[in-house]
Design an enzyme around this catalytic site. Sequence first.
Site, mmCIF file in Angstrom:
data_model
loop_
_atom_site.group_PDB
_atom_site.id
_atom_site.type_symbol
_atom_site.label_atom_id
_atom_site.label_comp_id
_atom_site.label_asym_id
_atom_site.label_seq_id
_atom_site.Cartn_x
_atom_site.Cartn_y
_atom_site.Cartn_z
ATOM 1 C CB VAL A 108 -57.867 -34.766 -29.476
ATOM 2 C CG1 VAL A 108 -57.023 -33.508 -29.403
ATOM 3 C CG2 VAL A 108 -58.775 -34.874 -28.268
ATOM 4 N NE ARG A 124 -55.443 -39.611 -45.614
ATOM 5 C CZ ARG A 124 -54.661 -40.562 -46.126
ATOM 6 N NH1 ARG A 124 -53.448 -40.239 -46.581
ATOM 7 N NH2 ARG A 124 -55.074 -41.814 -46.193
ATOM 8 N NE ARG A 133 -55.434 -29.441 -27.127
ATOM 9 C CZ ARG A 133 -54.905 -30.561 -26.621
ATOM 10 N NH1 ARG A 133 -55.111 -30.875 -25.354
ATOM 11 N NH2 ARG A 133 -54.198 -31.377 -27.387
ATOM 12 C CD GLU A 148 -53.837 -30.104 -20.022
ATOM 13 O OE1 GLU A 148 -53.725 -31.228 -20.540
ATOM 14 O OE2 GLU A 148 -53.810 -29.051 -20.677
ATOM 15 C CG ASP A 175 -50.126 -32.346 -20.441
ATOM 16 O OD1 ASP A 175 -48.930 -32.058 -20.293
ATOM 17 O OD2 ASP A 175 -50.730 -32.172 -21.506
ATOM 18 C CG ASP A 182 -50.133 -35.518 -27.068
ATOM 19 O OD1 ASP A 182 -49.551 -35.954 -26.051
ATOM 20 O OD2 ASP A 182 -51.318 -35.143 -27.071
#
Length: 720
Positions: free
Chosen positions: A118, A125, A342, A428, A456, A627
């Site tokens: 992910v 990059r 996503r 999630e 999550d 994240d």
Amino acid sequence: MSDYLTKSGLSVHPLLVDFVEREALPGTSVSAEQFWSGFAALLAEHVPTNAKLLAKRDELQGKIDDWHRQNGPVGNNPAGYEAFLREIGYLVDEPGDFSIETEGLDPEISSLCGPQLVVPVSNARYALNAANARWGSLYDALYGTDVIPRDGDLAPGKGYNPARGAAVVARAAQFLDESFPLAAGSHADVTGYHVIKEGDTRLFVVDTAAGRTGLRDPSQFVGYGGSESAGELVLRHNGLHVVLVIVPDTEIGKTHAAGLSDVVVEAALTTIQDCEDSVAAVDAEDKVGVYRNWLGLMTGTLQDTFEKGGQTVTRKLKADRTYKDIHGQPLVLKGRSLLLVRNVGHLMTTDAVLLNGKPVGEGLMDAAVTALCALHDKGGNARHGAIYVVKPKMHGPEEVTFACAIFASVEKLLGLAENTIKIGIMDEERRTSANLKAAIYAARARVFFINTGFLDRTGDEIHTSMEAGAVLRKDAIKSERWIASYEDRNVLIGLAAGFSGKAQIGKGMWARPDDMAAMMDAKIGHPKSGANTAWVPSPTAATLHALHYHQVDVFGAQRRRHNEATPGLDALFSMPVLAPFALSREEITRELENNAQGILGYVVRWVQQGVGCSKVPDINNVGLMEDRATCRISSQAVANWLRHGLVSRDEVTSVFERMAKVVDEQNAGDPIYRPMSENYHSVAFTAALDLALHGADQPSGYTEPLLHAARRKVKARDRK
């Protein structure tokens, strides 16, 4: 609104108009008029439904809060709680048994098992690195990580360490012996690898001190390339390819009796190019940057030039790998990971497009524009024309149905066949977990993927049960019965719905990218559980995790579990609350410090620099992949303790101020970093603190509303 352009009654930001009309539409059969009129119709149809679904979330949460205020935690009355959830429509009736009907899926989805990356598609990059991570050097992955111990004679050092190199070669030979055993002897004893012709067929043979032999299973040899002096031999096991690179005159090849200079493994079969949790895209400028990179991946033209080791490097997408098969005919192996995209969830809106003067659902815009970009894929990514969209943060079957309706509208808009757009359901959110069978049924003609995500999912568990009582510490939650139930239900419900051999069942992220030895010990549990993919934090981790799919026959594991009883909802709803006085004052403070440091370390980069995902040192200076999911669980944990009086508002503020100094020290080497401890009224510090102080009031405990608002303030300030 004077800066907006009018398109079919919509007010659209010029940057988005320019991107769509000058970059995304050319090369397709879709005209600008067709796109904008179709998009306007899509928004008119779906914006009201989106708003109703979000209102239903709030309504259900309010009723659950009231139940807990009256009854306490679920454990006080489990049967009553479940009956209550059915009464309010949180739980829906399960459909009868069925099998998913999705067609036109690629083998990386249906019949191959392996790692999944992910990556923030906003970073060209990183996006390229992940796309190119279909193949990885096992020698490099072993040498550069702690899978090979780093102490004593095996310490890496500044230059090449021959002792460490020998340990790498020995570990690779062990892998080859396990996955591609010889008829006699070990790969460690091979003095020569050869291809010989016997009639119209090529055979794989090796020389050892005991004589010439071959593979125990000759069918594992599938191809070859190069020459006798510098060649590549292609093997296959459990559907995954491994390439033996024979180049005797390299530094490594010279040390190997057979000149084996590398073992290249097929690694990241699939990659999610992320527009959601790992990016910080808060306005039209950011969103266009996200879409432009996704378009470049679909056209195959994305490049990035950067400085590395004092040299200028240009990174591009890798070509397919070409060989000859055992009959001398062309053998082409995909050079890149199969790319999925996503989209964002149903919550956030974007002012990149206005309908009747109001921002529209960001997820609606993502659906239309990412699918438009995917029209440029002419088979370089998906073989059969599928567009793979992973849809996060859906609450229950009704929202899955809504996502499918959006995709149907996009197909109509772009002239695509029905069910071209496939949906990945991220399990999630608690209401989806509790109604997973019905959620899959709602998408049975489109679904290609379900997965679990501890962070999550735990964040939503805490928020949903905010009024039940004080939540356990984060580390303690991981061992609770409800987590095991959640993970098992996902696999078993997926298998019962016919996922085996058709679609992916995935598992969540390994969050410690520098701790690969522990990953190798722990993450083999995912394929053993019957999951045919799992998230890893880097191409190197994908290379290492790929070994697990040689060690485990995933489809065999799925067959063994197929008739296993699915855990009931009583287990899924069983998260306990802290007993009174269960923690000492020191334990409470330490947990608060840990959460505060993690929130600050992530938020400051998000708000100041627009970095949506990065390796952030924790309170013990252990690098963790962070994240919005990790931020969500930490902020909800603090908000919960604040709500139930384990900590006070003043204590939370004091700890955040103290931890800001720690985070500042950890970022001292960043020349563009702005210290928070010099200004506790800064936008970044305030946003981080607000996530904790006002976490209970955030929709489903999500961090996006506060983070987006703060980032927009910083961007507006920096433009002045």
